[in-house]
Design a protein around this motif. Structure first.
Motif, mmCIF file in Angstrom:
data_model
loop_
_atom_site.group_PDB
_atom_site.id
_atom_site.type_symbol
_atom_site.label_atom_id
_atom_site.label_comp_id
_atom_site.label_asym_id
_atom_site.label_seq_id
_atom_site.Cartn_x
_atom_site.Cartn_y
_atom_site.Cartn_z
ATOM 1 N N VAL A 10 -3.464 10.787 -0.075
ATOM 2 C CA VAL A 10 -2.247 10.346 -0.764
ATOM 3 C C VAL A 10 -1.310 9.654 0.218
ATOM 4 C CG1 VAL A 10 -0.146 11.201 -1.911
ATOM 5 C CG2 VAL A 10 -2.382 12.028 -2.634
ATOM 6 N N SER A 11 -1.208 10.197 1.433
ATOM 7 C CA SER A 11 -0.356 9.578 2.448
ATOM 8 C C SER A 11 -0.888 8.213 2.854
ATOM 9 C CB SER A 11 -0.260 10.470 3.685
ATOM 10 O OG SER A 11 0.539 11.589 3.403
ATOM 11 N N ALA A 12 -2.192 8.109 3.024
ATOM 12 C CA ALA A 12 -2.781 6.820 3.402
ATOM 13 C C ALA A 12 -2.557 5.785 2.302
ATOM 14 C CB ALA A 12 -4.265 6.996 3.684
ATOM 15 N N ALA A 13 -2.702 6.189 1.047
ATOM 16 C CA ALA A 13 -2.483 5.262 -0.061
ATOM 17 C C ALA A 13 -1.012 4.834 -0.107
ATOM 18 C CB ALA A 13 -2.880 5.921 -1.380
ATOM 19 N N GLY A 14 -0.109 5.761 0.121
ATOM 20 C CA GLY A 14 1.309 5.436 0.122
ATOM 21 C C GLY A 14 1.674 4.480 1.239
ATOM 22 N N LEU A 15 1.074 4.668 2.416
ATOM 23 C CA LEU A 15 1.338 3.754 3.525
ATOM 24 C C LEU A 15 0.771 2.369 3.240
ATOM 25 C CD1 LEU A 15 0.812 6.115 6.586
ATOM 26 C CD2 LEU A 15 2.966 5.162 5.741
ATOM 27 N N GLY A 16 -0.356 2.313 2.537
ATOM 28 C CA GLY A 16 -0.915 1.019 2.134
ATOM 29 C C GLY A 16 0.014 0.295 1.173
ATOM 30 N N ILE A 17 0.566 1.039 0.214
ATOM 31 C CA ILE A 17 1.503 0.431 -0.735
ATOM 32 C C ILE A 17 2.762 -0.033 0.001
ATOM 33 C CG2 ILE A 17 3.000 0.933 -2.711
ATOM 34 C CD1 ILE A 17 0.770 2.820 -3.702
ATOM 35 N N ALA A 18 3.210 0.736 0.989
ATOM 36 C CA ALA A 18 4.380 0.340 1.774
ATOM 37 C C ALA A 18 4.101 -0.941 2.552
ATOM 38 C CB ALA A 18 4.779 1.466 2.729
ATOM 39 N N ALA A 19 2.867 -1.083 3.068
ATOM 40 C CA ALA A 19 2.517 -2.294 3.811
ATOM 41 C C ALA A 19 2.521 -3.519 2.888
ATOM 42 C CB ALA A 19 1.157 -2.132 4.470
ATOM 43 N N ILE A 20 1.992 -3.362 1.689
ATOM 44 C CA ILE A 20 1.999 -4.474 0.734
ATOM 45 C C ILE A 20 3.426 -4.842 0.344
ATOM 46 C CG2 ILE A 20 1.347 -5.136 -1.629
ATOM 47 C CD1 ILE A 20 -1.194 -3.415 -1.228
ATOM 48 N N THR A 21 4.254 -3.850 0.170
ATOM 49 C CA THR A 21 5.655 -4.089 -0.186
ATOM 50 C C THR A 21 6.377 -4.802 0.956
ATOM 51 O OG1 THR A 21 5.612 -2.075 -1.529
ATOM 52 C CG2 THR A 21 7.768 -2.996 -1.039
ATOM 53 N N ALA A 22 6.083 -4.417 2.182
ATOM 54 C CA ALA A 22 6.712 -5.074 3.335
ATOM 55 C C ALA A 22 6.218 -6.515 3.459
ATOM 56 C CB ALA A 22 6.414 -4.308 4.617
ATOM 57 N N TYR A 23 4.968 -6.770 3.108
ATOM 58 C CA TYR A 23 4.417 -8.125 3.141
ATOM 59 C C TYR A 23 5.175 -9.024 2.165
ATOM 60 C CZ TYR A 23 1.048 -11.927 2.791
ATOM 61 O OH TYR A 23 0.447 -13.166 2.783
ATOM 62 N N ARG A 24 5.656 -8.430 1.065
ATOM 63 C CA ARG A 24 6.416 -9.190 0.075
ATOM 64 C C ARG A 24 7.891 -9.316 0.458
ATOM 65 N NH1 ARG A 24 3.973 -6.497 -5.435
ATOM 66 N NH2 ARG A 24 1.889 -7.336 -5.196
#
Length: 142
Positions: A10-24
Motif C-alpha cells: 500500500v505504501s509503495a502504491a501510494g508513493l507511485g501515485i505521489a510521483a505521478i502527481t508530482a510529474y503533473r
C-alpha cells in the motif's frame, strides 16, 4: 508477516501515485499523498502492526478487554447508585461514627458576614419597633 507485506505494498502504491502527481506539477498534493503513503510503512517498521494483529487475534487479549468492560460497568453502576442515594445518606453515615466530633462544633459562632459585630437584639413581645435602629447604632458605636 502477511500484514507487513500488505502495508508495504500500500505504501509503495501510494508513493507511485505521489510521483505521478508530482510529474503533473501538483507538488503540494504530491507531498500530502507521499505523507499518507509513508504512514503504513512507518507502522510496520515500529512494530505497531505486528502488535495490533497479535492483539486482535489473541483470545487472551479479548478476555482482557471483557474484564476491563466488566470493571467499567461496575464503576458506572456504583456511581449511579451513589447518586441516587443522595447526600442525606452520606451525611447520616458520617454522623454515625462514634469518633466524630460534635456536629455543631463546625457551625460558625456568628451569623454570616457579622465578623466581630454583636448580634441583633430580638424584638420583644411588646412590639419594640426601634430594635433594628438600636442594633445599627450599636454596631457603629453610637
Amino acid at each position: 508477516m502477511l500484514a507487513e507485506t500488505i502495508f508495504s505494498a500500500v505504501s509503495a502504491a501510494g508513493l507511485g501515485i505521489a510521483a505521478i502527481t508530482a510529474y503533473r506539477r501538483r507538488f503540494l498534493t504530491a507531498a500530502r499523498i507521499a505523507a499518507y503513503a509513508l504512514v503504513p510503512v512507518g507502522l510496520v517498521m515500529t512494530g505497531a502492526v505486528e502488535w495490533a494483529f497479535e492483539t486482535a487475534f489473541s483470545p487472551t487479549a479479548w478476555v482482557g478487554f471483557g474484564v476491563l468492560g466488566v470493571a467499567w460497568g461496575l464503576f458506572m453502576t456504583t456511581r449511579a447508585v451513589e447518586r441516587r442515594r443522595g447526600p442525606a445518606r452520606k451525611e447520616a453515615a458520617k454522623g454515625a461514627r462514634p469518633d466524630a466530633a460534635a456536629p455543631a462544633a463546625s457551625a460558625p459562632a456568628l451569623g454570616q458576614g457579622q465578623r466581630g459585630a454583636t448580634p441583633k437584639p430580638q424584638a420583644t413581645a411588646t412590639g419594640d419597633d426601634f430594635s433594628d435602629i438600636e442594633a445599627i447604632l450599636k454596631k457603629h458605636g453610637i
